[in-house]
Design an enzyme around this catalytic site. Sequence first.
Site, PDB file in Angstrom:
ATOM      1  CG  HIS A   1      48.371  43.635  37.278  1.00  0.00           C
ATOM      2  ND1 HIS A   1      48.467  43.342  38.629  1.00  0.00           N
ATOM      3  CD2 HIS A   1      48.603  42.465  36.632  1.00  0.00           C
ATOM      4  CE1 HIS A   1      48.733  42.050  38.777  1.00  0.00           C
ATOM      5  NE2 HIS A   1      48.822  41.508  37.576  1.00  0.00           N
TER       6      HIS A   1
ATOM      7  NE  ARG B   1      50.081  38.491  42.037  1.00  0.00           N
ATOM      8  CZ  ARG B   1      49.752  38.282  40.767  1.00  0.00           C
ATOM      9  NH1 ARG B   1      50.279  39.018  39.808  1.00  0.00           N
ATOM     10  NH2 ARG B   1      48.888  37.346  40.451  1.00  0.00           N
TER      11      ARG B   1
HETATM   12  C1  GLV Z   1      48.311  37.918  36.685  1.00  0.00           C
HETATM   13  O1  GLV Z   1      48.709  38.760  37.409  1.00  0.00           O
HETATM   14  C2  GLV Z   1      48.378  36.492  36.937  1.00  0.00           C
HETATM   15  O2  GLV Z   1      48.709  36.090  38.052  1.00  0.00           O
HETATM   16  O3  GLV Z   1      48.103  35.717  36.002  1.00  0.00           O
END
Ligand code: GLV
Length: 323
Positions: free
Chosen positions: A287, A223
């Site tokens: 991401h 994150r």
């Molecule tokens: C992706 O970022 C998740 O939390 O699955």
Amino acid sequence: MQILIHSADAEQWQTAIAKALPKAKVITSDAALEERQDADYLVAWQPPGWLFEEQQALKGIINLGAGVDALLNNPALPAGIPIVKLRDAGMADPMIDYVRYAVLHFQRDFDHYARQQARRQWLERPLASKAEWGIGVLGLGAIGARVAQALAADGFPVHGWSRHPKALDGVRCYHGKEGLATLLGQVKSLVTLLPNTPATRGIINAETLAALPQGASLINPGRGSLIDEAALLDALGPANAETGGGKDDGNGDTGRLRGAVLDAFAREPLPAESPLWRHPHVLITPHMAAPTPRGAALEQVIDTLRAWQAGEQVPSIDPSAGY
Ligand code: GLV
């Protein structure tokens, strides 16, 4: 049982869930208001606030991802409804691949060779021993634990860190503030797989970066909130590293940190003006490290819905801890 789905691929989820639970009414958040009202269960990824405002009968929420931060940070989320998140659910395998690639990027000097290529420089660098390449994995949840064990099986010494004490075969485990300081001093690559919670926000900051050995690398597929981006840029050294900085050996190593592989950011998409885009020692991905695959995730979703329907308890997240 009425199930409401909100996700970018809601229709595929709708078809799959309806097939597995033929007696349930399965609708998506695109359905007309009178169709979608009074759902019993919400199956969702990053649902908008208006969805909670119109749903008054929700008995459970299934988060279609591992991180529940977006859900818990939604001010419209009603309190007291059990939230079940996906655990691994097929995400650990692509995550292991992502982290392995990033570790090898530094351990096998691909970052240096890319810069050498730009200079048309043919120069073999000594091979760094895996046995001396300590890796730290912060976060030993369902995904972090699998990543730590996979890297240990690859032959790297792996140090894991979690909030509460944990034991993992093949991984030296630490916890708490002191444990973190001990771990940081021993690792050449630091992997951050912690959830976004008040306790983890900015855990990678000037102080923790300074505790890493000179030349360490950071890999963040977790994150963005974990990283103080200004402190990271500072630790990486000047962006024009090929020419600037006193410690440059011709390969642009000017900072205390050798480089970073980053998949998650404080703001996503990463704003065009972020200096991270231009930093020659930073590899950026959007991401994508571990998307939720429908197959394995579907099994967990169906098991949870069936258990709820049968009146059984399902392990849910602790909203106060944030994971
Ligand atoms: C992706 O970022 C998740 O939390 O699955």
